[in-house]
Design a protein around this motif. Structure first.
Motif, PDB file in Angstrom:
ATOM      1  N   ALA A 176      37.318  36.497  34.337  1.00 58.41           N
ATOM      2  CA  ALA A 176      38.709  36.994  34.186  1.00 58.41           C
ATOM      3  C   ALA A 176      39.526  36.592  35.770  1.00 58.41           C
ATOM      4  O   ALA A 176      38.442  36.830  36.636  1.00 58.41           O
ATOM      5  N   GLY A 177      40.686  35.986  35.641  1.00 60.77           N
ATOM      6  CA  GLY A 177      41.278  36.081  37.023  1.00 60.77           C
ATOM      7  C   GLY A 177      40.794  34.787  37.613  1.00 60.77           C
ATOM      8  O   GLY A 177      40.451  33.598  37.143  1.00 60.77           O
ATOM      9  N   GLN A 178      41.305  34.613  39.107  1.00 63.89           N
ATOM     10  CA  GLN A 178      40.905  33.416  39.801  1.00 63.89           C
ATOM     11  C   GLN A 178      40.388  33.997  41.140  1.00 63.89           C
ATOM     12  O   GLN A 178      41.084  34.924  41.717  1.00 63.89           O
ATOM     13  N   VAL A 179      39.461  33.253  41.582  1.00 67.02           N
ATOM     14  CA  VAL A 179      38.778  33.741  42.846  1.00 67.02           C
ATOM     15  C   VAL A 179      38.476  32.403  43.798  1.00 67.02           C
ATOM     16  O   VAL A 179      38.425  31.360  43.338  1.00 67.02           O
ATOM     17  N   SER A 180      38.762  32.695  45.000  1.00 66.55           N
ATOM     18  CA  SER A 180      38.417  31.661  46.038  1.00 66.55           C
ATOM     19  C   SER A 180      37.224  32.161  46.757  1.00 66.55           C
ATOM     20  O   SER A 180      37.188  33.296  47.173  1.00 66.55           O
ATOM     21  N   ALA A 217      31.990  34.266  50.925  1.00 65.94           N
ATOM     22  CA  ALA A 217      32.950  35.383  50.837  1.00 65.94           C
ATOM     23  C   ALA A 217      33.576  34.859  49.411  1.00 65.94           C
ATOM     24  O   ALA A 217      33.572  33.934  48.950  1.00 65.94           O
ATOM     25  N   TYR A 218      34.288  35.926  48.860  1.00 64.84           N
ATOM     26  CA  TYR A 218      34.954  36.016  47.613  1.00 64.84           C
ATOM     27  C   TYR A 218      36.446  36.705  47.920  1.00 64.84           C
ATOM     28  O   TYR A 218      36.625  37.837  48.704  1.00 64.84           O
ATOM     29  N   GLN A 219      37.474  35.876  47.471  1.00 69.34           N
ATOM     30  CA  GLN A 219      38.986  36.637  47.891  1.00 69.34           C
ATOM     31  C   GLN A 219      39.417  36.406  46.451  1.00 69.34           C
ATOM     32  O   GLN A 219      39.756  35.416  45.958  1.00 69.34           O
ATOM     33  N   ASN A 220      40.229  37.264  46.250  1.00 74.10           N
ATOM     34  CA  ASN A 220      41.370  37.443  45.093  1.00 74.10           C
ATOM     35  C   ASN A 220      42.696  37.518  45.424  1.00 74.10           C
ATOM     36  O   ASN A 220      43.223  38.373  46.049  1.00 74.10           O
ATOM     37  N   ASP A 221      43.115  36.197  45.340  1.00 73.69           N
ATOM     38  CA  ASP A 221      44.562  35.826  45.837  1.00 73.69           C
ATOM     39  C   ASP A 221      45.659  35.841  44.649  1.00 73.69           C
ATOM     40  O   ASP A 221      46.726  35.649  44.756  1.00 73.69           O
ATOM     41  N   GLN A 259      37.855  27.001  44.529  1.00 72.92           N
ATOM     42  CA  GLN A 259      38.831  27.877  43.702  1.00 72.92           C
ATOM     43  C   GLN A 259      38.368  27.684  42.465  1.00 72.92           C
ATOM     44  O   GLN A 259      37.960  26.599  41.801  1.00 72.92           O
ATOM     45  N   LEU A 260      37.843  28.986  41.843  1.00 74.23           N
ATOM     46  CA  LEU A 260      37.403  29.102  40.283  1.00 74.23           C
ATOM     47  C   LEU A 260      38.399  30.062  39.795  1.00 74.23           C
ATOM     48  O   LEU A 260      39.058  30.784  40.268  1.00 74.23           O
ATOM     49  N   SER A 261      38.507  29.465  38.231  1.00 75.39           N
ATOM     50  CA  SER A 261      39.283  30.208  37.349  1.00 75.39           C
ATOM     51  C   SER A 261      38.457  30.694  36.282  1.00 75.39           C
ATOM     52  O   SER A 261      37.430  30.231  36.041  1.00 75.39           O
ATOM     53  N   LYS A 262      39.053  31.581  35.185  1.00 73.66           N
ATOM     54  CA  LYS A 262      38.418  32.177  34.243  1.00 73.66           C
ATOM     55  C   LYS A 262      37.647  30.874  33.282  1.00 73.66           C
ATOM     56  O   LYS A 262      38.077  29.928  33.205  1.00 73.66           O
ATOM     57  N   GLY A 263      36.391  31.149  33.132  1.00 72.54           N
ATOM     58  CA  GLY A 263      35.436  29.797  32.477  1.00 72.54           C
ATOM     59  C   GLY A 263      34.762  29.320  33.336  1.00 72.54           C
ATOM     60  O   GLY A 263      33.766  28.550  33.068  1.00 72.54           O
ATOM     61  N   ASP A 264      35.015  29.174  34.645  1.00 75.43           N
ATOM     62  CA  ASP A 264      34.316  28.249  35.668  1.00 75.43           C
ATOM     63  C   ASP A 264      33.137  29.114  36.080  1.00 75.43           C
ATOM     64  O   ASP A 264      33.091  30.043  35.985  1.00 75.43           O
ATOM     65  N   SER A 265      32.065  28.188  36.511  1.00 69.98           N
ATOM     66  CA  SER A 265      30.848  28.429  36.795  1.00 69.98           C
ATOM     67  C   SER A 265      30.489  27.602  38.092  1.00 69.98           C
ATOM     68  O   SER A 265      30.918  26.468  38.093  1.00 69.98           O
TER      69      SER A 265
END
Length: 86
Positions: free
Chosen positions: A37-41, A66-70, A50-56
């Motif tokens: 769920a969501g998008q993470v940098s 590091a992980y950032q939720n923008d 940049q990854l979005s829902k469904g990405d691996s």
């Protein structure tokens, strides 16, 4: 964490505007991430992805990362860390 196994797994939740920083893991460690769920940098050794829902993705985790939720919604992801040797 079980020292008899070569991996550990986590469910990570990062609220909007939140972040998570990780020190380098043991030499040779590889991290596998799947976004549910969501998008993470994700920043790995200075490179930003940049990854979005469904990405691996997988990356060498023996460097700072590091992980950032923008984004506008909570990020939910699965993290598996594989260790070549303990």
């Amino acid at each position: 964490f079980d020292e008899q196994k070569l991996f550990e797994t986590y469910r990570i939740v990062i609220e909007t505007g939140g972040s998570l920083s990780a020190r380098p893991h043991l030499k040779g460690a590889i991290e596998y991430i799947t976004v549910f769920a969501g998008q993470v940098s994700i920043t790995v050794a200075g490179d930003q992805l940049q990854l979005s829902k469904g990405d691996s993705i997988r990356f060498h985790a023996d460097v700072p990362h590091a992980y950032q939720n923008d984004g506008a919604e909570t990020v939910e992801l699965s993290m598996l860390i594989y260790y070549e040797q303990l």
